[in-house]
Design a protein around this motif. Sequence first.
Motif, short mmCIF file in Angstrom:
data_model
loop_
_atom_site.label_atom_id
_atom_site.label_comp_id
_atom_site.label_asym_id
_atom_site.label_seq_id
_atom_site.Cartn_x
_atom_site.Cartn_y
_atom_site.Cartn_z
N ALA A 157 -4.75 2.70 -1.91
CA ALA A 157 -3.75 2.50 -0.86
C ALA A 157 -4.66 2.60 0.40
O ALA A 157 -4.15 1.91 1.31
CB ALA A 157 -2.90 3.71 -0.99
N ALA A 180 0.79 -1.20 0.13
CA ALA A 180 -0.04 -0.19 0.00
C ALA A 180 0.72 1.21 -0.14
O ALA A 180 0.60 2.30 -0.74
CB ALA A 180 -1.03 -0.02 1.11
N LEU A 224 -5.95 -1.19 0.98
CA LEU A 224 -4.73 -1.72 1.51
C LEU A 224 -4.34 -1.72 2.72
O LEU A 224 -4.05 -2.64 3.43
CB LEU A 224 -3.80 -1.92 0.47
CG LEU A 224 -4.02 -2.44 -0.85
CD1 LEU A 224 -2.93 -1.97 -1.99
CD2 LEU A 224 -4.16 -3.78 -1.08
#
Length: 224
Positions: free
Chosen positions: A75, A31, A78
């Motif tokens: 991101a 991420a 994640l």
Amino acid sequence: MTTAQIPVTSAASSAAASSVTRSLLAAAIVAQPLWAVVSLAQAASRQGYDITRHPLSALSNGSLGWIQITNFVLAGVLTVIGAAGLRRALRGAPGGTWAPRLVRVSGFGMVAAGVFVMDPADGFPLGTPDGMPAAMSWHSYAHFAAGSVTFIALIAACYVLGRHFSRAGNLRYAVGSRVAGTALLLGNGWAMSGGRAGTLTLAVGVITAMTWISLVAHRCRRSL
């Protein structure tokens, strides 16, 4: 006549749990570098963007803004998934409760920062007047609020991890955690004060703290 039930620890179950934890941690590992690489690639290639004048969040504007919006949301998701891996890996250790919680909060903050886009400002995208807009939209306020939550959570997570590694006797990671948290604290403070090239110091601080979380997740995954 009763038959005693003898509990048996299944090696297969233990291996499966370890595999799940490793998969969750992989999300945290990916991420942070993903967000940094995509952001910096755009910063270097998008016409009119200047990292010493514009925050990386400004890349969510313009015809290619969907790239940075997706970058934030992906991101963030994640990071939330990766926080679950950190919780499993650090369970029972000092900071093992709060560090994953704070990382998870930072992930939700990133998702919100992607959904709520800041207003165009200071000449970006091209055609935008110089300087800040006279009045900010509601979604711009929401973006800055989400960013503040993300930064505070990341800073706190780094300091909690510093305590965790200090208690574990790992001086190198204890220092690294505190340096990463301080980099974001100072970078954000300088940007908020209106200091010269504050957006650059903020970018350095954010990427430093995020990368450190990724390194910690990698260390946890390697130790399983």
